[in-house]
Design a protein around this motif. Structure first.
Motif, mmCIF file in Angstrom:
data_model
loop_
_atom_site.group_PDB
_atom_site.id
_atom_site.type_symbol
_atom_site.label_atom_id
_atom_site.label_comp_id
_atom_site.label_asym_id
_atom_site.label_seq_id
_atom_site.Cartn_x
_atom_site.Cartn_y
_atom_site.Cartn_z
ATOM 1 N N HIS A 62 -124.823 -81.276 -6.727
ATOM 2 C CA HIS A 62 -125.246 -81.062 -5.341
ATOM 3 C C HIS A 62 -124.533 -82.004 -4.370
ATOM 4 C CE1 HIS A 62 -127.850 -79.142 -2.469
ATOM 5 N NE2 HIS A 62 -128.149 -80.302 -1.925
ATOM 6 N N ASP A 63 -124.207 -83.191 -4.836
ATOM 7 C CA ASP A 63 -123.457 -84.123 -3.998
ATOM 8 C C ASP A 63 -122.095 -83.532 -3.636
ATOM 9 O OD1 ASP A 63 -121.474 -86.681 -3.768
ATOM 10 O OD2 ASP A 63 -123.494 -87.257 -3.168
ATOM 11 N N LEU A 64 -121.497 -82.845 -4.616
ATOM 12 C CA LEU A 64 -120.198 -82.207 -4.374
ATOM 13 C C LEU A 64 -120.322 -81.072 -3.362
ATOM 14 C CD1 LEU A 64 -117.288 -82.589 -5.363
ATOM 15 C CD2 LEU A 64 -117.726 -80.838 -7.089
ATOM 16 N N HIS A 65 -121.474 -80.402 -3.374
ATOM 17 C CA HIS A 65 -121.703 -79.352 -2.371
ATOM 18 C C HIS A 65 -121.690 -79.939 -0.960
ATOM 19 C CE1 HIS A 65 -123.412 -76.001 -0.152
ATOM 20 N NE2 HIS A 65 -124.354 -76.820 0.302
ATOM 21 N N HIS A 66 -122.339 -81.063 -0.771
ATOM 22 C CA HIS A 66 -122.368 -81.693 0.553
ATOM 23 C C HIS A 66 -120.996 -82.241 0.932
ATOM 24 C CE1 HIS A 66 -126.623 -81.932 2.003
ATOM 25 N NE2 HIS A 66 -126.831 -81.508 0.766
ATOM 26 N N LEU A 67 -120.210 -82.599 -0.068
ATOM 27 C CA LEU A 67 -118.884 -83.156 0.193
ATOM 28 C C LEU A 67 -117.854 -82.069 0.485
ATOM 29 C CD1 LEU A 67 -117.403 -85.929 0.226
ATOM 30 C CD2 LEU A 67 -116.836 -85.516 -2.178
ATOM 31 N N LYS A 68 -117.902 -80.973 -0.305
ATOM 32 C CA LYS A 68 -116.889 -79.920 -0.185
ATOM 33 C C LYS A 68 -117.375 -78.667 0.550
ATOM 34 C CE LYS A 68 -113.867 -81.169 -4.005
ATOM 35 N NZ LYS A 68 -113.119 -80.660 -5.183
ATOM 36 N N PHE A 69 -118.692 -78.535 0.647
ATOM 37 C CA PHE A 69 -119.305 -77.538 1.518
ATOM 38 C C PHE A 69 -119.328 -76.114 0.970
ATOM 39 C CE2 PHE A 69 -119.184 -74.686 5.258
ATOM 40 C CZ PHE A 69 -120.370 -75.057 5.863
#
Length: 275
Positions: free
Chosen positions: A243-250
């Motif tokens: 989920h952190d990657l979702h916020h980072l890469k969108f």
């Protein structure tokens, strides 16, 4: 003598068969002793807010230790980013405001239309585990579709979901930092699934606790040795790195917990472990 031994063996077998339900029954009897509180219109909002803050507190402590203790920093997914008090306070204020102004009236309405019924018997443990798992899988699917839609339709993103993406590096208190529509939509999914499955009230409470915990863990910004994604094999569960990657890469990792929907839809981005 043989009859006595046989009788004791039957009693022992019967006790073993009943041990699991009895264990839950004792716990359910303890919970039911608080029946007046459980049936209060104030209980749902107090339960939700207390559980949320309790699960956030350990990560808030880690965030404050992060700048002073290098041993903590190695578990931070984005080690160069850490929340300040000035970032945490608005999240906290918004959370309290949403619980008082929106969640509380809705839970009172729910309490009025669907009075709490506390059965005498506790559910059996296998049924609890099955129901909680199915509730989580349903919520994961519902959230995935909602999330994907609110990223693919620009108006939905700008109007309802953009506020949740204010922080590129997440921390625990960003879990519920969102628009009212988003908070209530996800709350509806969480509330309706136990009703659809006709879950026992104890199962319902356990599901709510597990769901809140996993949501907070997802946004914590930490990958600890005991994080859920490390405990579940074969990359089936994404967890905080996912989920952190979702916020980072969108534009990836739309499912909140499991990875199968993102795999099927081609939106999975593998989060590289920092440990």
């Amino acid at each position: 003598m043989n009859c006595s031994v046989h009788h004791r063996a039957l009693l022992s077998y019967g006790m073993e068969k009943r041990l699991e339900p009895v264990t839950l029954q004792l716990f359910w009897d303890f919970v039911k002793a608080k029946e007046q509180l459980l049936k209060s219109p104030y209980f749902p909002v107090l339960f939700s807010f207390t559980a949320y803050m309790t699960f956030c507190l350990p990560y808030i402590a880690l965030d404050f230790l992060n700048t002073k203790v290098p041993a903590v920093r190695k578990y931070k997914i984005q080690p160069l980013s850490y929340p300040t008090l000035g970032m945490m306070v608005p999240c906290m204020i918004q959370c309290i405001y949403h619980h008082v102004v929106f969640i509380f009236p809705l839970t009172v309405a729910h309490w009025y239309w669907r009075p709490v019924d506390l059965p005498v018997m506790a559910p059996e443990l296998p049924r609890v585990l099955l129901d909680v798992t199915v509730c989580l899988l349903l919520f994961d699917f519902q959230y995935f579709l909602w999330h994907l839609l609110h990223h693919k339709v620009p108006w939905l993103y700008k109007t309802f979901h953009k506020v949740h993406h204010k922080h590129v590096s997440t921390f625990a208190l960003t879990t519920q930092y969102s628009s009212v529509w988003e908070l209530l939509s996800l709350g509806f999914f969480a509330a309706i699934n136990p009703v659809l499955l006709n879950c026992h009230p104890l199962t319902e409470m356990i599901f709510f606790l597990v769901n809140i915990w996993l949501s907070v863990e997802d946004h914590s910004g930490y990958e600890l040795p005991w994080s859920t994604n490390r405990l579940m094999p074969f990359g089936l569960y994404g967890g905080a790195p996912h989920h952190d990657l979702h916020h980072l890469k969108f534009k990836c990792n739309y499912a909140p917990y499991f990875t199968h929907w993102d795999r099927l839809f081609g939106t999975l981005a593998q989060a590289r472990s920092h440990q």
